[in-house]
Design an enzyme around this catalytic site. Structure first.
Site, PDB file in Angstrom:
ATOM      1  N   GLY A  16       1.170 -32.201 -43.915  1.00  0.00           N
ATOM      2  CA  GLY A  16       0.160 -33.018 -44.629  1.00  0.00           C
ATOM      3  C   GLY A  16       0.807 -33.794 -45.803  1.00  0.00           C
ATOM      4  O   GLY A  16       0.185 -34.297 -46.823  1.00  0.00           O
TER       5      GLY A  16
ATOM      6  N   GLU B 238       1.234 -39.952 -44.616  1.00  0.00           N
ATOM      7  CA  GLU B 238       0.033 -40.697 -44.250  1.00  0.00           C
ATOM      8  C   GLU B 238       0.222 -40.366 -42.691  1.00  0.00           C
ATOM      9  O   GLU B 238       1.057 -39.882 -42.016  1.00  0.00           O
ATOM     10  CB  GLU B 238       0.407 -42.032 -44.120  1.00  0.00           C
TER      11      GLU B 238
ATOM     12  N   LYS C 279       3.208 -48.222 -54.594  1.00  0.00           N
ATOM     13  CA  LYS C 279       3.092 -47.389 -55.927  1.00  0.00           C
ATOM     14  C   LYS C 279       3.853 -48.103 -57.146  1.00  0.00           C
ATOM     15  O   LYS C 279       3.104 -48.270 -58.306  1.00  0.00           O
ATOM     16  CB  LYS C 279       3.978 -46.061 -55.718  1.00  0.00           C
TER      17      LYS C 279
END
Length: 815
Positions: free
Chosen positions: A664, A667, A682
């Protein structure tokens, strides 16, 4: 002597009338009781409809008449023993035959006069009281039926007759003072003129009847029995947290009743107020509950606001123009013309400049009032001294009520601030000279939200309810919902936040429950929901119009991100981990920030950078306090940090990326992380939050991926490409290892320029020992110019991302 009044819901059918009998019987050992009853529930409306149909010469009135007859005869048969039915059923049928004759008359002449209508409408109470009185007798109670028309005398203003109190009081004192029966059952609503013509007392007439009799005999108490347990702090049908007020003054009760509290009709209070007779509102279906006492203002409540009420279906009528300034008599003429047309004014406000007068009236009177006022001021309007009257409809009035409001400062500010924060637009404001109420005119679609907002502000000890609408319930979304479920009690007790998830949606289904979704069974509820749609979801959120609404986006969808402006424009906060909106074109990013400020709707995206780390919040505080950011260096991808921390000469790059996705850290499409686009977004967001107008195209991207990998169109093709270029990635690793360096994907912003790329990090650099999925950010500012401000911690993973979203929810709730 007690007077008990039972409303239509209390005598709706035989079963409920038996409950009434138990209540009356429980008081039988006390003094005399006067029992005033309304018509069976719905019967007055049926009588009115029958009269209207007859006046239109529509034979459908006979079917309504059959329904009325059946209800009364069936109820009598169910209540009365067979042995006494014959006489009573015959008497009921005689009255029904007379009623039918009156309706036939209306049918033949094609109209109903107000006099005829009073006779017709009074039959509901006349029939119900007779049947109930005979039922009491059959049950062995010491009871008698008395026709109120022989006791209450009025003028002949049919429809809303004025009581002749001198005559009425004498007749009531004489009869009730001499009658030997312990229980006297009387019909409410009906009266008669000096000439013996039947009249009615208008809306709420049964309450009024009971109060008139209570005042005339100086009763010890007037009990109003209904289907609720007293006067509530707000309408319990609209405000679930509302509760019964144990004690309230006459004046407060009148204010609440005037502004729509339907438990009590305002004129009811007048006959008992002068004698100081208390009114006790009680629940027929829960007689054990305490209800509400209405009496002289002896309460010691610390709450300045005792109740919140509202009136629906209102209109505003505004008369304005320069010709009003300094001219005497304008107000007199304005209100005189309204009075002549029987138009009641619920609210008045006038500008101190005397340039305008604004009044609130019932929406049904709007067109009549507009025509009458324009005609009355026809000369001034033609001379341009006044403007034609301005009318606004689809409005409502909300009001705060309390005797002690005048001694508490800032109540108006708290009221209007609470409404404003929830995008409830206020069209007009009025406050009485007694300062017992503060009224605001709002759009009627905002009534439920306004009442709940004000109730929360003034009655719920500042526990703020947050209504959460969640889009995306995958890995992050599921963790987020679990965290809310675990922390609900803590949030309410410690932070005074009541967090409710009202809606959930994935790509296939969406589910709404405005009472709050049970988070222990949310998966089943969602699976049984309706087909999902971004537009449908937004329209449903807007339709619910709940206070303190927050839209949460747990997706990576550009389509969902494109809806943020719609939510913000409706004063719905947006909390998102989706970076697309804030890294879109600068104009759109700025628009969202502007909309957030304009509509007082928080737009929070802490998880856009660093998942749950307080990176953006720290940066905002630096900028807000006047510091200037000169340089940012950061490892902003927990995914890439995990990959390069686990990639070595023993593991293939392809396998490490698959592991990162399985756990996890990436993406759904890992190319978004490995291509550097995620890190670009970001650093772009951090640059913008630092005050720089940068676009994504301005950021230099030194990609470490082969072009073939960048050009793949599916996840499977991407992984195949990584495997095919195994030697390329091995060389990247060996080059760094040979220099004693570690590989870190670094973002940098300096002198207004930004770049991202894979770098060799030596052992003495703060980034060297960054392990696992951690992120690190170095802020070099004017204050932190020698040693940077450092933020470090886990920057990827469903749990920490969910906790970051949770933190933004709490921030939004505290704004």
């Amino acid at each position: 002597m007690k007077v008990l009044k039972f409303g239509g819901s209390s005598v709706a059918n035989a079963e409920r009338i038996k409950l009434v009998k138990k209540i009356v019987e429980s008081n039988a050992k006390d003094d005399k009781q006067i029992i005033v009853v309304s018509a069976f529930s719905g019967v007055t409306d049926l009588l009115l409809e029958a009269a209207e149909q007859a006046a239109l010469r529509n034979e459908g009135y006979t079917q309504i008449m059959e329904e009325i007859e059946k209800r009364h005869l069936d109820t009598a048969r169910e209540l009365l023993p067979v042995s006494s039915q014959s006489k009573i059923l015959s008497a009921v049928k005689r009255e029904l035959n007379t009623l039918e004759t009156l309706l036939e008359g209306a049918f033949l002449i094609g109209e109903t006069t107000s006099k005829l209508l009073d006779r017709i409408l009074g039959y509901g109470e006349l029939l119900s009281s007779y049947i109930i009185g005979e039922f009491f007798v059959s049950e062995g109670l010491d009871a008698i039926h008395k026709d109120s028309r022989t006791l209450i005398k009025t003028d002949e203003n049919y429809g809303r007759a004025a009581v002749d109190f001198t005559t009425t009081n004498h007749l009531c004192e004489t009869y009730f003072g001499t009658v030997t029966y312990k229980i006297i059952v009387a019909p409410g609503f009906v009266a008669s003129s000096a000439n013996g013509n039947s009249t009615t007392l208008g809306r709420g007439g049964s309450d009024y009847t009971a109060a008139i009799m209570a005042g005339a005999v100086n009763a010890s108490v007037l009990e109003i029995w209904t289907d609720v347990s007293g006067m509530y702090t707000a309408n319990p049908k609209l405000v679930k947290q509302a509760f019964a007020i144990p004690d309230i003054s006459y004046e407060e009760a009148m204010e609440l009743s005037h502004f729509g509290a339907k438990v009590l009709y305002p004129p009811t209070i007048q006959p008992v107020l002068m004698r100081g007779i208390p009114i006790h509102i009680r629940n027929t279906f829960h007689p054990e509950e305490k209800g509400t006492f209405i009496r002289k203002n002896t309460n010691g409540s610390s709450r300045p606001v005792r109740g919140i009420s509202h009136i629906d279906n209102m209109a505003l009528l505004s008369l304005e123009g320069s010709g009003m300034v300094g001219i005497s008599g304008i107000s007199k003429r304005f209100f005189e013309v309204l009075s002549l047309h029987n138009i009641n004014v619920a609210l008045i406000t006038q500008a101190s400049s005397e340039h305008s007068i604004c009044i609130g009236i019932a929406e049904k009177d709007m067109q009549k009032a507009e025509k009458a006022v324009n005609e009355a001021f026809e000369y001034e309007i033609a001379a341009k001294k006044l403007n034609p009257v301005i009318v606004e409809d689809h409005l409502a009035i909300v009001a705060l009520v309390g005797d002690n409001m005048k001694s508490h400062q800032g109540l108006s500010g708290k009221m209007f601030s609470a409404l404003g924060q929830n995008n409830v637009n206020i069209r007009a404001i009025a406050q009485g000279a007694s300062e017992r109420n503060i009224s605001a005119v709002i759009h009627k679609s905002d009534v439920k939200k306004a009442l709940n907002t004000l109730h929360e502000r003034f009655f719920e000890d500042n526990v703020k309810q947050l209504n959460i609408f969640v889009m995306g319930v995958g890995n992050v979304g599921e963790k987020f919902l679990n965290q809310i479920d675990r922390q609900k009690k803590y949030l309410k007790e410690k932070l005074r936040l009541n967090v409710r998830v009202v809606a959930l949606s994935n790509s296939r289904k969406m589910y709404f429950d405005d009472n709050g979704i049970d988070l222990k069974n949310w998966k089943e509820a969602l699976e049984n929901g309706e087909a999902a749609g971004k537009e449908k979801f937004f329209e449903k959120v807007k339709e619910l119009n709940l206070r303190n609404s927050i839209f949460v986006d747990n997706t990576a969808s550009d389509i969902v991100a494109a809806t943020y402006a719609d939510y913000l424009k409706n004063s719905i906060a947006v909390v998102t981990c989706n970076k697309i909106a804030c890294s879109s074109v600068f104009e759109h990013y700025s628009l969202l920030k502007d909309l957030s400020r304009k509509y007082n709707a928080p737009f929070l995206f802490e998880t856009n950078v660093g998942a749950g780390l307080p990176i953006i919040d720290t940066l905002k505080n630096l900028v807000a306090s006047g510091d200037k950011v000169n340089k940012i260096q950061a490892v902003l991808s927990g995914s890439l940090n995990f990959v390069f921390n686990n990639f070595n000469d023993k593991n293939s790059f392809n396998e490490v990326v698959k592991q990162a996705q399985a756990e996890g850290y990436t993406e759904p499409d890992p190319k978004i992380d490995l291509s550097g686009i995620d890190v670009m977004r970001k650093i772009l967001i951090l640059a913008r939050e630092s005050g720089y107008a940068l676009e994504i195209a301005d950021i230099e991207n030194e990609s470490f991926l082969p072009q073939e990998s960048l050009d793949t169109v599916s996840v499977d093709d991407f992984y195949k490409s990584l495997a095919d270029h195994k030697s390329h990635f091995e060389k990247i690793y060996t080059d760094a290892a040979s220099k004693g360096c570690r590989l870190k994907y670094v973002a940098q912003f300096e002198n207004g320029k930004a770049k991202v790329g894979l770098q060799h990090i030596p052992k003495d650099h703060p980034f060297y020992n960054l392990e696992g999925k951690d992120n690190i950010v170095l802020f070099f500012t004017e204050r932190y110019n020698e040693q940077p401000l450092l933020v470090k911690g886990a920057g990827a993973g469903a749990d920490v991302t969910a906790s970051g979203i949770f933190a933004d929810i709490i921030r939004a709730g505290n704004m």
